[in-house]
Write a protein that holds these residues in place. Structure first.
Motif, short mmCIF file in Angstrom:
data_model
loop_
_atom_site.label_atom_id
_atom_site.label_comp_id
_atom_site.label_asym_id
_atom_site.label_seq_id
_atom_site.Cartn_x
_atom_site.Cartn_y
_atom_site.Cartn_z
N ARG A 21 0.76 -1.10 0.08
CA ARG A 21 -0.05 -0.01 -0.02
C ARG A 21 0.96 1.23 0.06
NH1 ARG A 21 -3.35 -0.92 5.18
NH2 ARG A 21 -3.90 1.40 4.79
N SER A 25 0.80 4.17 -2.82
CA SER A 25 0.53 5.39 -2.41
C SER A 25 1.80 6.27 -3.04
CB SER A 25 0.68 5.63 -0.91
OG SER A 25 0.21 7.02 -0.68
N TRP A 28 1.42 6.46 -7.02
CA TRP A 28 0.36 7.39 -7.54
C TRP A 28 0.69 8.97 -7.20
CZ3 TRP A 28 -3.23 7.00 -10.83
CH2 TRP A 28 -3.78 5.49 -11.17
N ARG A 29 1.32 9.14 -6.05
CA ARG A 29 1.68 10.47 -5.84
C ARG A 29 2.66 11.05 -7.03
NH1 ARG A 29 3.40 12.79 -1.01
NH2 ARG A 29 5.14 14.23 -1.14
N PHE A 32 0.26 11.73 -10.11
CA PHE A 32 -0.43 12.91 -9.89
C PHE A 32 0.62 14.06 -10.07
CE2 PHE A 32 -3.41 10.59 -7.03
CZ PHE A 32 -4.23 10.38 -7.72
N PHE A 33 1.82 14.03 -9.59
CA PHE A 33 2.59 15.03 -9.94
C PHE A 33 2.90 15.22 -11.20
CE2 PHE A 33 7.13 16.24 -10.65
CZ PHE A 33 7.06 17.54 -10.01
N SER A 35 1.10 14.45 -14.07
CA SER A 35 0.21 15.00 -14.62
C SER A 35 0.23 16.57 -14.51
CB SER A 35 -1.45 14.57 -14.32
OG SER A 35 -1.30 14.35 -12.97
N THR A 36 0.39 17.12 -13.26
CA THR A 36 0.62 18.41 -13.21
C THR A 36 1.97 18.84 -13.96
OG1 THR A 36 0.08 18.30 -10.82
CG2 THR A 36 0.61 20.45 -11.46
N GLY B 113 -5.90 14.45 -12.27
CA GLY B 113 -4.56 14.26 -11.86
C GLY B 113 -3.74 15.34 -11.20
N ILE B 116 -5.87 16.55 -8.09
CA ILE B 116 -5.53 15.89 -6.99
C ILE B 116 -4.11 16.20 -6.34
CG2 ILE B 116 -5.18 13.52 -5.84
CD1 ILE B 116 -7.01 12.69 -7.76
N TYR B 117 -3.16 16.38 -7.26
CA TYR B 117 -1.95 16.83 -6.83
C TYR B 117 -1.85 18.30 -6.15
CZ TYR B 117 2.93 17.83 -6.53
OH TYR B 117 4.10 18.12 -6.05
N LEU B 118 -2.58 19.17 -6.73
CA LEU B 118 -2.49 20.59 -6.28
C LEU B 118 -3.25 20.91 -4.74
CD1 LEU B 118 -3.27 22.58 -9.41
CD2 LEU B 118 -1.05 22.56 -7.92
N ILE B 121 -1.83 16.79 -2.43
CA ILE B 121 -0.34 16.39 -2.23
C ILE B 121 0.64 17.70 -1.99
CG2 ILE B 121 1.70 15.38 -3.12
CD1 ILE B 121 -0.67 13.50 -4.45
N GLY B 208 -6.08 4.39 9.49
CA GLY B 208 -4.70 3.95 8.86
C GLY B 208 -4.74 3.85 7.42
N ALA B 209 -5.50 4.63 6.80
CA ALA B 209 -5.51 4.64 5.38
C ALA B 209 -3.93 5.50 4.81
CB ALA B 209 -6.69 5.18 4.62
N THR B 210 -3.63 5.27 3.97
CA THR B 210 -2.49 5.97 3.13
C THR B 210 -2.88 7.18 2.69
OG1 THR B 210 -2.53 4.95 1.20
CG2 THR B 210 -1.09 3.95 2.83
N LYS B 211 -1.99 7.99 2.36
CA LYS B 211 -2.31 9.47 1.69
C LYS B 211 -3.14 9.13 0.25
CE LYS B 211 -1.47 13.80 1.31
NZ LYS B 211 -1.17 14.95 2.24
N PHE B 212 -2.82 8.34 -0.40
CA PHE B 212 -3.34 7.94 -1.44
C PHE B 212 -4.80 7.44 -1.27
CE2 PHE B 212 -4.48 4.31 -4.83
CZ PHE B 212 -4.63 4.73 -5.59
N GLU B 213 -4.73 6.46 -0.44
CA GLU B 213 -6.25 5.84 -0.34
C GLU B 213 -7.23 6.81 0.22
OE1 GLU B 213 -4.41 1.40 0.92
OE2 GLU B 213 -4.53 2.97 2.51
N VAL B 216 -8.13 8.87 -2.70
CA VAL B 216 -8.89 8.53 -3.95
C VAL B 216 -10.15 8.03 -3.24
CG1 VAL B 216 -8.81 6.82 -5.50
CG2 VAL B 216 -6.89 8.26 -5.30
#
Lengths: 299, 325
Positions: A21, A25, A28-29, A32-33, A35-36, B113, B116-118, B121, B208-213, B216
């Motif tokens: 996981r 994560s 995907w980070r 996403f980066f 695509s920006t 994408g 979500i980044y802006l 993250i 306990g979810a990760t950032k991505f989980e 999304v």
């Protein structure tokens, strides 16, 4: 057979899964980066594709001369003046109409079905393709009102198109005026219009002005409705009155881009640079004004 | 306006209040209100005008060409003469749909994408640098994207990958529209994502979810109405985009240029509905011809398509909006 797992096994599974996981994560980070970043790379390519062919062709000739068959002598003077006429005309018209609409909707209109209808209508109009406004302008202004393919018809069509931007930003600016100001004015016995004119509008003015300038910047770059209203044929003189035919900058670029000779393509790139510089100036003006006024009038 | 210049007199020597201006004020108040109402009616008149004009002129066109032949006909040659002139709008609609699909494939995933980044993250500083750059993309006039498609996307990016691609082709126009629509998706989706309350994210992390989980599976579903609305708006803009296709997509309808394999062939010229309108006006055309009236038939169809997309977008926003206190 047993379905239960021991604590040790469960913990092991959990940690193995957690590693996956975390990797996912992280992965995907980066997606996403990316695509920006890609969006910014594309912007870079766009600028590159204009600057490389355009810069060598950038000259005073381009600004001072009229269009010509010979690319070395061709300029966009008539288009620059045409843009000034059309954009200023549409800015004045849309400012008057847009401000009136915004004041009505924010200060006067009761919350009823009719007001809701006007609001829905405004958001629906925002989605209408700009070329459809051109068809409207052609029939109403060019034909019915007998303006011909003139600066006036172009300015009216463009005014209708950018009206929505003015209305939306003016409403926001008026809504942001604290109601205590209105109450104080009413408390002194002022009428509704006195309150709006002397207390609400001065405070909302910077926001409204910014909206008008942003609407102008939209009008400067807008091409499609003016092809329909003005036609794309060359205009070799500056407009001297509102009834003259006109050419605008983006339309001149379209005209040059469509020609087979590569010289005209380079000329189009140079003209795009001029257009982008004008847009940059206008947008900085909007930002600057907002900044200036936000320091000056603070409530 | 009432102006007070002197200090108020003592009560015993005060003259009776002068209210003589009241009638005049009431009259001017009413007048102002009428003027303002008239202003607000301009927007309504615009809608009525657009619909009335498109319907009126299109009906004149449908007198010459039966509606069904227009809608289902598979050949579009309005500028030909005599028996070769045909008004089947399907190739134009296909051109619009194909370029819009390409645009959607580019702008929707990339735009979301980036949003979500802006929103989820990027650091506040990163965001303050990246966001204005994306806003620059939104401010570029569409004619510039057309130039980019014709002089860069086709020869530099696509030619090496697809050697036989035409100078004018649907693919480059679609890609350019996608880039143009990208900031629309990003900024509206980002607004939707940022409107999701922080507590939802914290609840996700606490479980306990990760950032991505969390992003999304908690934040995106909570913002789905805004995201879908931004998608629909971007598609609607792609359908209505004119200058990019007028410059880069060519003047032969889909399937009707020399090397084209059919309606689906994105590597060849692919005129769209908007492209046809722009092209016809940049060439002089008789105002009394059927071809001229066909412009309004196409315009009506274009208006109907984008209007439906907008209604759908509003419905989605209303129906699926999550309300937070």
């Amino acid at each position: 057979m047993s379905t239960s797992v021991t604590t040790a096994q469960g913990s092991e599974q959990y940690h193995a899964r957690l590693r996956v996981r975390r990797v996912l994560s992280e992965f995907w980070r980066w997606i996403f980066f990316a695509s920006t970043a890609l969006a910014i790379v594309l912007l870079g390519m766009l600028l590159y594709s204009i600057l490389v062919p355009g810069l060598p062709w950038l000259s005073w000739n381009l600004i001072t001369e009229m269009p010509s068959r010979i690319p070395e002598q061709a300029g966009m003077n008539s288009a620059i003046w045409g843009s000034i006429w059309v954009v200023l005309g549409s800015a004045v018209l849309s400012f008057v109409l847009g401000l009136g609409t915004a004041i009505y909707l924010e200060e006067y209109a009761e919350k009823n079905r009719w007001t809701a209808f006007i609001q829905t209508n405004i958001s629906n109009l925002a989605g209408v393709p700009s070329i459809v406004y051109g068809l409207l302008g052609l029939v109403v202004f060019v034909d019915l009102m007998n303006m011909g393919r003139s600066v006036l018809a172009g300015a009216f069509t463009m005014a209708i198109l950018i009206l929505l931007i003015v209305v939306i930003s003016a409403r926001e600016a008026i809504r942001a005026v604290p109601s205590s100001l209105r109450q104080a004015s009413y408390g002194l016995g002022a009428t509704k219009w006195q309150t709006v004119r002397s207390h609400v509008l001065p405070v909302a003015f910077p926001g409204i002005l910014t909206g008008v300038i942003l609407a102008m910047s939209r009008a400067i770059g807008e091409t499609a409705p003016l092809i329909v209203v003005g036609g794309a044929s060359q205009v070799l003189f500056r407009p001297g009155s509102p009834t003259d035919p006109f050419m605008v900058m983006p339309l001149q670029i379209y005209n040059w881009t469509g020609r087979p000779q590569p010289e005209f393509e380079h000329l189009a790139a140079a003209a795009i640079i001029v257009l982008m510089i004008v847009l940059l100036i206008v947008n900085s003006l909007a930002i600057g004004l907002r900044h200036y006024f936000s320091k000056k009038t603070r409530i | 306006m009432v102006s007070m210049t002197t200090t108020p007199p003592r009560p015993e020597e005060r003259a009776p209040l002068d209210l003589s201006g009241k009638k005049k004020r009431q009259a001017s108040e009413r007048l102002v209100k009428y003027v303002l109402v008239a202003c607000s009616l301009v927007t309504v008149a615009t809608t009525v005008g657009i619909i009335a004009i498109l319907l009126y002129e299109a009906l004149r066109f449908f007198r010459d060409i039966p509606f069904w032949n227009f809608l289902a006909g598979s050949t579009w040659t309005p500028l030909f003469s005599g028996s070769q002139q045909e008004f089947g709008v399907v190739p134009l609609v296909m051109g619009t749909l194909m370029t819009s699909v390409v645009a959607a494939i580019i702008s929707l995933p990339l735009g979301l994408g980036a949003a979500i980044y802006l929103s989820e993250i990027a650091s506040e500083r990163g965001r303050s640098v990246l966001k204005p750059i994306l806003e620059v993309l939104a401010g570029v006039p569409t004619i510039v994207y057309g130039f980019f498609a014709l002089t860069f996307i086709t020869p530099v990016l696509l030619q090496p990958l697809i050697p036989g691609i035409g100078t004018f082709n649907g693919l480059s126009a679609g890609i350019a529209i996608g880039i143009m629509a990208l900031p629309t998706v990003t900024s509206l989706s980002e607004d939707a994502l940022r409107a999701v309350p922080r507590s939802l994210r914290e609840a996700g992390f606490a479980l306990g979810a990760t950032k991505f989980e969390t992003s999304v599976r908690v934040v995106v579903p909570a913002a789905v109405s805004g995201i879908v609305a931004s998608f629909l708006l971007a598609i609607s803009r792609a359908i209505g985009e004119t200058m990019i296709v007028a410059v880069a997509a060519g003047q032969a309808p889909a399937g009707q240029s020399g090397g084209s394999d059919g309606w689906w062939d994105l590597t060849e010229s692919m005129q769209t509905m908007t492209g046809f309108i722009a092209y016809t006006f940049s060439s002089d055309i008789s105002r009394e011809s059927t071809a001229f009236h066909s412009l309004f038939g196409v315009g009506l169809l274009l208006f109907a398509m984008t209007y439906l997309m907008n209604l759908l977008s509003q419905w989605v926003t209303k129906r699926y909006q999550e309300e937070y206190e």
